[in-house]
Design a protein around this motif. Structure first.
Motif, PDB file in Angstrom:
ATOM      1  N   GLY A 228      56.103  37.199  33.645  1.00 26.73           N
ATOM      2  CA  GLY A 228      56.680  37.199  34.989  1.00 26.73           C
ATOM      3  C   GLY A 228      58.160  37.513  35.060  1.00 26.73           C
ATOM      4  O   GLY A 228      58.675  37.774  36.139  1.00 26.73           O
ATOM      5  N   ALA A 229      58.884  37.505  33.931  1.00 27.51           N
ATOM      6  CA  ALA A 229      60.306  37.877  33.952  1.00 27.51           C
ATOM      7  C   ALA A 229      60.411  39.405  33.885  1.00 27.51           C
ATOM      8  O   ALA A 229      59.528  40.046  33.315  1.00 27.51           O
ATOM      9  CB  ALA A 229      61.025  37.246  32.764  1.00 27.51           C
ATOM     10  N   PRO A 230      61.456  40.005  34.371  1.00 27.90           N
ATOM     11  CA  PRO A 230      62.618  39.410  35.024  1.00 27.90           C
ATOM     12  C   PRO A 230      62.418  39.254  36.532  1.00 27.90           C
ATOM     13  O   PRO A 230      61.531  39.849  37.112  1.00 27.90           O
ATOM     14  CB  PRO A 230      63.710  40.454  34.755  1.00 27.90           C
ATOM     15  N   ARG A 231      63.295  38.410  37.103  1.00 24.65           N
ATOM     16  CA  ARG A 231      63.394  38.427  38.562  1.00 24.65           C
ATOM     17  C   ARG A 231      64.140  39.687  38.971  1.00 24.65           C
ATOM     18  O   ARG A 231      64.833  40.291  38.161  1.00 24.65           O
ATOM     19  CB  ARG A 231      64.229  37.237  39.046  1.00 24.65           C
ATOM     20  N   VAL A 232      64.054  40.022  40.241  1.00 22.39           N
ATOM     21  CA  VAL A 232      64.790  41.186  40.728  1.00 22.39           C
ATOM     22  C   VAL A 232      65.383  40.840  42.090  1.00 22.39           C
ATOM     23  O   VAL A 232      64.813  40.031  42.837  1.00 22.39           O
ATOM     24  CB  VAL A 232      63.866  42.430  40.791  1.00 22.39           C
TER      25      VAL A 232
ATOM     26  N   ARG B 227      58.217  45.655  37.239  1.00 26.98           N
ATOM     27  CA  ARG B 227      56.849  45.090  37.249  1.00 26.98           C
ATOM     28  C   ARG B 227      56.139  45.371  35.936  1.00 26.98           C
ATOM     29  O   ARG B 227      55.355  44.546  35.460  1.00 26.98           O
ATOM     30  CB  ARG B 227      56.076  45.613  38.463  1.00 26.98           C
ATOM     31  N   ALA B 228      56.440  46.514  35.314  1.00 22.83           N
ATOM     32  CA  ALA B 228      55.869  46.805  33.990  1.00 22.83           C
ATOM     33  C   ALA B 228      56.390  45.780  32.973  1.00 22.83           C
ATOM     34  O   ALA B 228      55.636  45.300  32.117  1.00 22.83           O
ATOM     35  CB  ALA B 228      56.229  48.227  33.566  1.00 22.83           C
ATOM     36  N   ALA B 229      57.670  45.437  33.083  1.00 23.62           N
ATOM     37  CA  ALA B 229      58.239  44.425  32.178  1.00 23.62           C
ATOM     38  C   ALA B 229      57.589  43.066  32.435  1.00 23.62           C
ATOM     39  O   ALA B 229      57.266  42.325  31.498  1.00 23.62           O
ATOM     40  CB  ALA B 229      59.757  44.344  32.371  1.00 23.62           C
ATOM     41  N   ARG B 230      57.386  42.736  33.703  1.00 21.71           N
ATOM     42  CA  ARG B 230      56.782  41.441  34.042  1.00 21.71           C
ATOM     43  C   ARG B 230      55.387  41.290  33.447  1.00 21.71           C
ATOM     44  O   ARG B 230      54.977  40.191  33.084  1.00 21.71           O
ATOM     45  CB  ARG B 230      56.687  41.292  35.570  1.00 21.71           C
TER      46      ARG B 230
ATOM     47  N   THR C  41      64.076  30.932  33.644  1.00 22.00           N
ATOM     48  CA  THR C  41      62.841  31.719  33.646  1.00 22.00           C
ATOM     49  C   THR C  41      61.878  31.065  32.669  1.00 22.00           C
ATOM     50  O   THR C  41      62.285  30.341  31.765  1.00 22.00           O
ATOM     51  CB  THR C  41      63.119  33.162  33.192  1.00 22.00           C
ATOM     52  N   GLU C  42      60.615  31.318  32.831  1.00 17.01           N
ATOM     53  CA  GLU C  42      59.605  30.664  31.978  1.00 17.01           C
ATOM     54  C   GLU C  42      59.887  30.921  30.507  1.00 17.01           C
ATOM     55  O   GLU C  42      59.753  30.044  29.675  1.00 17.01           O
ATOM     56  CB  GLU C  42      58.223  31.183  32.333  1.00 17.01           C
ATOM     57  N   GLU C  43      60.307  32.142  30.227  1.00 17.13           N
ATOM     58  CA  GLU C  43      60.559  32.512  28.821  1.00 17.13           C
ATOM     59  C   GLU C  43      61.615  31.620  28.180  1.00 17.13           C
ATOM     60  O   GLU C  43      61.524  31.297  27.011  1.00 17.13           O
ATOM     61  CB  GLU C  43      61.055  33.957  28.745  1.00 17.13           C
ATOM     62  N   ASN C  44      62.645  31.291  28.971  1.00 17.09           N
ATOM     63  CA  ASN C  44      63.782  30.540  28.418  1.00 17.09           C
ATOM     64  C   ASN C  44      63.656  29.038  28.624  1.00 17.09           C
ATOM     65  O   ASN C  44      64.509  28.289  28.186  1.00 17.09           O
ATOM     66  CB  ASN C  44      65.084  31.001  29.078  1.00 17.09           C
TER      67      ASN C  44
END
Ligand SMILES: Nc1ncnc2c1ncn2[C@@H]1O[C@H](COP(=O)(O)OP(=O)(O)O)[C@@H](O)[C@H]1O
Ligand SMILES: [Mg+2]
Length: 227
Positions: free
Chosen positions: A142-146, A134-137, A223-226
């Protein structure tokens, strides 16, 4: 319309050792390779479990050992994983820690798999792993999924049978469970993955089910980033 095949980075992480990170990372990577995906497995753990597994040359994908040694290799390591994820699927087998290599992996990953075994302490470790995700998100749109992966589940016990339901309370997807099975231990000894060692086994079927569920989640859903 056909879904675009997933390309990117999958990390397998947990604070705890012995939960099945390496077993799941190797089995998933092998199953993906057998399905025609271009896969590279990165062993980020100093214990080198997956690198040792690969030594006999029986795995259907290449394994690179990149034990985390702080700053010295970090940049190269990230670049190599990102390059593998750009052309195919990079799977990272993380060390039993939520620092160093695991933190870097979570920052690179499209998907983080968190294997969880049926014990009270594991649920605490799961909470810690989700905090890291969640810190990464918060800084990665919003990435990564888990995905939580019930691992080493003994379905003869109540706690094993109830694990998937308990994991549902974390509010994240829960994958099909991987049972506590001797085939997973024996295949490591032979250097093969479970689908090569015992293709008709329940253990192999569980890995195929896990692989299918992960691909259903990722294929056609960048993912949104990619995107
Ligand atoms: N589903 C399973 N059933 C039985 N034994 C397992 C299973 N997954 C892992 N193991 C065994 O448990 C030990 C630790 O697994 P490993 O994948 O190395 O965990 P980690 O990478 O989290 O430390 C190994 O001896 C492995 O063979
Ligand atoms: Mg390991």
């Amino acid at each position: 319309m056909r879904a675009a095949p997933f390309r990117g980075v999958i990390a397998c992480a947990n604070l705890k050792g012995g939960v099945g990170k390496s077993t799941i990372a190797v089995s998933l990577a092998a199953a993906l390779a057998e399905r025609g995906r271009e896969v590279l497995l990165f062993d980020a753990d100093q214990q080198r479990t997956s690198a040792l597994w690969a030594e006999r040359g029986r795995l259907p994908m290449a394994v690179r050992a990149h034990p985390w040694r702080a700053e010295s290799v970090a940049a190269d390591w990230r670049a190599e994983i990102a390059a593998a994820g750009a052309t195919g699927i990079a799977v990272i087998d993380c060390p039993p820690s939520l620092e160093g290599a695991t933190q870097a992996a979570v920052m690179l990953a499209d998907l983080v798999l968190v294997p969880v075994t049926p014990s009270g302490a594991d649920l605490f470790a799961t909470q810690r792993a989700l905090e890291l995700v969640r810190a990464a998100r918060a800084v990665r749109q919003g990435a990564p999924r888990v995905v939580l992966v019930p691992s080493r589940v003994d379905t003869r016990t109540a706690v094993g049978r109830e694990l998937a339901a308990a994991l549902g309370d974390f509010g994240e997807p829960v994958a099909p469970a991987i049972g506590l099975r001797t085939k997973f231990v024996d295949c490591f000894t032979t250097g093969d993955w479970v689908g090569g060692f015992a293709p008709g086994s329940t253990a192999a079927a569980e890995i195929q089910r896990l692989t299918t569920s992960i691909l259903e989640m990722l294929d056609g859903h960048p993912t949104e980033e990619n995107a």
